[in-house]
Design an enzyme around this catalytic site. Structure first.
Site, PDB file in Angstrom:
ATOM      1  N   CYS A  94       0.867  -1.171   0.000  1.00  0.00           N
ATOM      2  CA  CYS A  94       0.000   0.000   0.000  1.00  0.00           C
ATOM      3  C   CYS A  94       0.911   1.229   0.000  1.00  0.00           C
ATOM      4  O   CYS A  94       2.092   1.116  -0.320  1.00  0.00           O
ATOM      5  CB  CYS A  94      -0.991  -0.012   1.163  1.00  0.00           C
ATOM      6  N   CYS A 168      -1.679   2.105  -4.080  1.00  0.00           N
ATOM      7  CA  CYS A 168      -0.423   2.814  -4.378  1.00  0.00           C
ATOM      8  C   CYS A 168      -0.319   3.197  -5.848  1.00  0.00           C
ATOM      9  O   CYS A 168       0.643   3.853  -6.261  1.00  0.00           O
ATOM     10  CB  CYS A 168       0.789   2.001  -3.935  1.00  0.00           C
ATOM     11  N   CYS A 172       3.254   1.618  -7.427  1.00  0.00           N
ATOM     12  CA  CYS A 172       3.479   0.199  -7.191  1.00  0.00           C
ATOM     13  C   CYS A 172       4.288  -0.386  -8.347  1.00  0.00           C
ATOM     14  O   CYS A 172       4.010  -0.096  -9.512  1.00  0.00           O
ATOM     15  CB  CYS A 172       2.147  -0.544  -7.062  1.00  0.00           C
TER      16      CYS A 172
END
Length: 219
Positions: A94, A168, A172
């Site tokens: 996250c 995210c 990410c």
């Protein structure tokens, strides 16, 4: 020790230097025959760097660095084929690694036990675990106070069979051939326990479903 001069900018105290040297010894004992001292020290000191820039608890930095370096070295051992136990490996990501991913990690480890491996990380790691997340998980008998916000690293991503992202976005990491799951969940940051409980319950439901997909029996 390799890398000591590179870390004078952190103004390491004598106690911190001793703690890092002791941590390096423990890591060398754990990974004897797998990685050499140079690799181990490089991972230890780079892990230290990850936390030193923003930590408000410098006395705990060597311990955090050792724990994170140990996780990274385990991941590297999997990537390089030194450790093949056949256990599914899941990474929860996250933004701050302080709420959603930590609760998912807590449920996964609690339900899977030793039958699978799970890690967590954040694109912008926070400073501490969300107190409301800690309390909400404690209501389920799961203690996540021993965890800490940390970043993701390349070897950890590469070692994971499944990467679960939670908010995210483009931050990410995306690696070709990796299985990704994107869980849309409310961010518990700034919320009280009452507002975190629904997020916690949805995370538990999804973790149980993931374990079923992986053929890992849930406790």
């Amino acid at each position: 020790m390799t890398g000591t001069s590179e870390h004078r900018r952190h103004d390491l105290s004598v106690d911190q230097q001793l703690a890092l040297r002791t941590a390096a010894v423990r890591l060398r004992e754990s990974f004897d025959g797998v990685f050499g001292a140079e690799t181990i020290e490089r991972f230890l000191y780079s892990s230290y760097d990850q936390f030193a820039a923003h930590s408000t608890i410098p006395n705990f930095l060597p311990l955090l660095a050792e724990r994170f370096a140990r996780q990274r070295l385990h991941a590297l051992a999997r990537v390089e084929g030194h450790h093949q136990d056949g256990k599914p490996t899941v990474l929860f990501l996250c933004v701050h690694n302080a709420g959603r991913s930590q609760m998912a990690l807590g449920f996964f480890q609690h339900l899977a036990g030793d039958a699978a491996v799970a890690w967590s990380g954040g694109s912008e790691p926070g400073f501490e675990i969300n107190p409301s997340a800690i309390e909400a998980m404690a209501e389920r008998g799961i203690d996540i106070t021993g965890e800490f916000p940390k970043p993701w690293t390349e070897e950890i991503i590469r070692a994971a069979d499944v990467v679960v992202t939670m908010g995210c976005g483009d931050a990410c990491p995306v690696y070709p051939g990796k299985r990704y799951l994107d869980w849309t969940l409310d961010d518990p940051a700034g919320k009280d326990v009452a507002d975190v409980r629904p997020v916690r319950d949805e995370i538990e439901r999804r973790v149980r479903a993931l374990l079923a997909e992986l053929d890992v029996p849930a406790a």
